[in-house]
Design a protein around this motif. Structure first.
Motif, mmCIF file in Angstrom:
data_model
loop_
_atom_site.group_PDB
_atom_site.id
_atom_site.type_symbol
_atom_site.label_atom_id
_atom_site.label_comp_id
_atom_site.label_asym_id
_atom_site.label_seq_id
_atom_site.Cartn_x
_atom_site.Cartn_y
_atom_site.Cartn_z
ATOM 1 N N MET A 11 0.925 -1.141 -0.213
ATOM 2 C CA MET A 11 0.047 0.011 0.053
ATOM 3 C C MET A 11 1.000 1.213 0.015
ATOM 4 S SD MET A 11 -2.990 -1.242 2.783
ATOM 5 C CE MET A 11 -1.858 -2.164 3.803
ATOM 6 N N GLN A 12 0.435 2.443 -0.745
ATOM 7 C CA GLN A 12 1.229 3.672 -0.812
ATOM 8 C C GLN A 12 0.537 4.668 -0.232
ATOM 9 O OE1 GLN A 12 4.460 1.709 -2.314
ATOM 10 N NE2 GLN A 12 4.473 3.980 -2.295
ATOM 11 N N VAL A 13 1.220 5.757 0.285
ATOM 12 C CA VAL A 13 0.506 6.676 0.723
ATOM 13 C C VAL A 13 1.447 8.032 0.537
ATOM 14 C CG1 VAL A 13 0.876 6.721 3.082
ATOM 15 C CG2 VAL A 13 -0.888 7.675 2.317
ATOM 16 N N THR A 14 0.969 8.957 0.311
ATOM 17 C CA THR A 14 1.908 10.343 0.229
ATOM 18 C C THR A 14 2.281 10.822 1.536
ATOM 19 O OG1 THR A 14 1.446 10.838 -1.987
ATOM 20 C CG2 THR A 14 2.153 12.663 -0.908
ATOM 21 N N VAL A 15 3.603 11.051 2.134
ATOM 22 C CA VAL A 15 3.872 11.376 3.448
ATOM 23 C C VAL A 15 4.679 12.454 3.256
ATOM 24 C CG1 VAL A 15 4.811 10.854 5.570
ATOM 25 C CG2 VAL A 15 3.481 9.070 4.532
ATOM 26 N N ASN A 16 4.369 13.812 3.642
ATOM 27 C CA ASN A 16 5.085 15.044 3.476
ATOM 28 C C ASN A 16 5.761 15.136 2.343
ATOM 29 O OD1 ASN A 16 4.462 15.491 6.178
ATOM 30 N ND2 ASN A 16 6.212 14.478 7.210
ATOM 31 N N GLY A 17 5.052 14.753 1.155
ATOM 32 C CA GLY A 17 5.528 14.885 -0.411
ATOM 33 C C GLY A 17 6.321 13.797 -0.841
ATOM 34 N N THR B 16 4.977 6.706 -0.221
ATOM 35 C CA THR B 16 5.617 5.775 1.086
ATOM 36 C C THR B 16 4.920 4.739 0.921
ATOM 37 O OG1 THR B 16 6.283 7.929 2.175
ATOM 38 C CG2 THR B 16 6.048 5.756 3.563
ATOM 39 N N ARG B 17 5.645 3.560 1.049
ATOM 40 C CA ARG B 17 5.068 2.099 1.010
ATOM 41 C C ARG B 17 5.000 1.868 2.537
ATOM 42 N NH1 ARG B 17 7.165 -3.860 -0.282
ATOM 43 N NH2 ARG B 17 9.144 -3.191 0.969
ATOM 44 N N TYR B 18 3.817 1.404 2.899
ATOM 45 C CA TYR B 18 3.386 0.553 4.208
ATOM 46 C C TYR B 18 2.526 -0.693 4.112
ATOM 47 C CZ TYR B 18 -1.258 2.388 3.940
ATOM 48 O OH TYR B 18 -2.800 2.527 3.570
ATOM 49 N N VAL B 19 2.575 -1.290 5.135
ATOM 50 C CA VAL B 19 1.866 -2.647 5.225
ATOM 51 C C VAL B 19 1.212 -2.609 6.504
ATOM 52 C CG1 VAL B 19 1.891 -5.263 5.399
ATOM 53 C CG2 VAL B 19 3.410 -4.169 3.723
ATOM 54 N N LEU B 20 0.103 -2.938 6.619
ATOM 55 C CA LEU B 20 -0.807 -2.798 7.775
ATOM 56 C C LEU B 20 -1.730 -4.188 8.124
ATOM 57 C CD1 LEU B 20 -1.896 -0.831 10.138
ATOM 58 C CD2 LEU B 20 -3.706 -0.257 8.566
ATOM 59 N N ASP B 21 -1.343 -4.937 9.147
ATOM 60 C CA ASP B 21 -2.036 -5.877 9.488
ATOM 61 C C ASP B 21 -2.764 -5.656 10.494
ATOM 62 O OD1 ASP B 21 -0.494 -8.008 7.660
ATOM 63 O OD2 ASP B 21 1.073 -7.477 9.023
ATOM 64 N N ASP B 22 -4.293 -5.505 10.222
ATOM 65 C CA ASP B 22 -5.141 -4.905 11.319
ATOM 66 C C ASP B 22 -6.478 -5.704 11.458
ATOM 67 O OD1 ASP B 22 -6.382 -4.646 8.574
ATOM 68 O OD2 ASP B 22 -6.977 -2.352 8.851
ATOM 69 N N ASP C 67 13.081 14.987 10.666
ATOM 70 C CA ASP C 67 12.154 14.961 9.601
ATOM 71 C C ASP C 67 11.660 13.570 9.428
ATOM 72 O OD1 ASP C 67 12.670 17.677 8.661
ATOM 73 O OD2 ASP C 67 14.427 16.972 7.881
ATOM 74 N N LEU C 68 12.461 12.525 9.387
ATOM 75 C CA LEU C 68 11.885 11.127 9.357
ATOM 76 C C LEU C 68 10.826 10.802 10.607
ATOM 77 C CD1 LEU C 68 15.286 9.144 8.604
ATOM 78 C CD2 LEU C 68 13.630 10.060 6.925
ATOM 79 N N ALA C 69 11.073 11.304 11.845
ATOM 80 C CA ALA C 69 10.156 11.155 12.768
ATOM 81 C C ALA C 69 8.899 11.879 12.386
ATOM 82 C CB ALA C 69 10.769 11.587 14.097
ATOM 83 N N ALA C 70 9.027 12.916 11.737
ATOM 84 C CA ALA C 70 7.667 13.664 11.266
ATOM 85 C C ALA C 70 7.082 12.984 10.361
ATOM 86 C CB ALA C 70 8.248 15.154 10.781
ATOM 87 N N ASP C 71 7.972 12.241 9.519
ATOM 88 C CA ASP C 71 7.308 11.394 8.457
ATOM 89 C C ASP C 71 6.381 10.224 9.163
ATOM 90 O OD1 ASP C 71 8.384 12.584 6.356
ATOM 91 O OD2 ASP C 71 10.036 10.992 6.081
ATOM 92 N N LEU C 72 6.748 9.576 10.185
ATOM 93 C CA LEU C 72 6.098 8.526 10.963
ATOM 94 C C LEU C 72 4.698 9.189 11.628
ATOM 95 C CD1 LEU C 72 5.576 5.934 12.113
ATOM 96 C CD2 LEU C 72 7.263 6.417 13.992
ATOM 97 N N ASP D 125 -1.245 9.430 11.297
ATOM 98 C CA ASP D 125 -2.222 10.564 11.144
ATOM 99 C C ASP D 125 -3.020 9.998 9.865
ATOM 100 O OD1 ASP D 125 -1.583 12.021 13.205
ATOM 101 O OD2 ASP D 125 -0.748 13.650 11.931
ATOM 102 N N ALA D 126 -2.532 9.678 8.808
ATOM 103 C CA ALA D 126 -2.979 9.158 7.702
ATOM 104 C C ALA D 126 -3.712 7.972 7.922
ATOM 105 C CB ALA D 126 -2.045 9.254 6.294
ATOM 106 N N LEU D 127 -3.328 7.096 8.811
ATOM 107 C CA LEU D 127 -3.872 5.763 8.979
ATOM 108 C C LEU D 127 -4.915 5.819 9.878
ATOM 109 C CD1 LEU D 127 -0.956 3.405 8.366
ATOM 110 C CD2 LEU D 127 -2.881 4.017 6.655
ATOM 111 N N GLY D 128 -5.197 6.959 10.647
ATOM 112 C CA GLY D 128 -5.928 7.029 11.750
ATOM 113 C C GLY D 128 -5.597 6.568 13.116
ATOM 114 N N ALA D 129 -4.094 6.444 13.412
ATOM 115 C CA ALA D 129 -3.760 5.885 14.602
ATOM 116 C C ALA D 129 -3.612 7.039 15.751
ATOM 117 C CB ALA D 129 -2.347 5.164 14.473
ATOM 118 N N THR D 130 -3.941 6.945 16.857
ATOM 119 C CA THR D 130 -4.002 7.949 17.938
ATOM 120 C C THR D 130 -2.500 7.761 18.678
ATOM 121 O OG1 THR D 130 -6.362 7.958 18.219
ATOM 122 C CG2 THR D 130 -4.757 8.965 19.958
#
Length: 262
Positions: free
Chosen positions: A1-7, A10-16, A71-76, A81-86
């Motif tokens: 899965m891909q999402v734009t993170v701070n421009g 970014t690839r991520y995998v979510l097992d939810d 900056d990398l911490a800000a990416d996380l 935020d994009a994935l809705g994790a508090t």
């Protein structure tokens, strides 16, 4: 899965499927989210497990501009935020551990617990030229120029002999890493120093070192743990990639840490 993170794409995998608390894994320099495959499989039945590729690694785009560990911490932060994790339990390996430290310092309310593997709280002044030289070598000669030495640091000779298939996968990920992405991360690591700030961190922390780690000696990880009040320190019979080499013992440590006895 891909999402734009701070421009950055970014690839991520979510097992939810578990619906449990969030558990986020951050990989090492020259790695990608696959380094966490075994641990993600272990924890996905109890946690909402998220893994992602850091800028310039795996299938995440190379940054157009220089960046810092902050900056990398800000990416996380933006990704969560994009994935809705508090908030999330956060596990970082090597460079990922530095990102996790900075994230916890900047956003402590979002960190349910912090696990730092084979990492340090700062880059000493006398080690900074090494990062400059490594970045220059990779930019000039490519990742292949450092591959053998990297694998020697990452995994013990015994593990490399007994698990050639695992070593081949890890090496393949390293060799496919963007040279510029790797070099830019080296530049960021050169400047990292969170040591004094950690003394004010009030997040439950587990620090894990590999007994045979020459890249980040156990003493550096122990110093990190000592700087964080109440942090737990553990040693595994491994080199730099302790969560890979001692995956079962690391999983057991993490599981116990995440479920403390009252």
């Amino acid at each position: 899965m891909q999402v734009t993170v701070n421009g950055i794409d970014t690839r991520y995998v979510l097992d939810d499927e578990s619906g449990g608390p969030w558990l986020t894994f951050v990989h090492q320099l020259g790695g990608d989210l696959s380094v966490w495959d075994q641990l993600a499989g272990h924890f996905r039945h109890q946690y909402t497990v998220m893994r992602y590729d850091v800028r310039g690694h795996g299938s995440t785009a190379v940054s157009p501009n220089p960046f810092s560990i902050a900056d990398l911490a800000a990416d996380l932060n933006t990704l969560l935020d994009a994935l809705g994790a508090t908030n999330t339990h956060l596990v970082g390996l090597s460079m990922g551990g530095m990102i996790a430290q900075r994230f916890a310092l900047d956003r402590p309310s979002r960190v349910a617990s912090l696990t730092l593997a084979d990492t340090a709280s700062r880059t000493p002044q006398d080690a900074r030229p090494m990062w400059e030289q490594r970045a220059a070598m990779v930019r000039r000669d490519g990742i292949a120029a450092i591959a053998d030495a990297t694998l020697d640091r990452w995994l013990t000779a015994d593990f490399r002999h007994r698990h050639p298939e695992a070593v081949e996968q890890i090496c393949d990920v390293l060799l496919r890493t963007s040279s510029e992405g790797y070099a830019m991360a080296c530049d960021a690591l050169r400047e990292f120093d969170a040591h004094e700030a950690l003394r004010d961190l009030r997040v439950r922390t587990l620090a894990v070192a590999g007994r045979h780690d020459t890249g980040t000696p156990p003493a550096a990880t122990k110093a990190l743990a000592d700087a964080i009040g109440g942090a737990q320190f553990e040693m595994l019979d491994a080199a730099h990639l302790a969560p890979v080499e001692e995956a079962h013992r690391f999983a057991a440590l993490l599981e116990t840490f995440l479920h403390p006895r009252v």
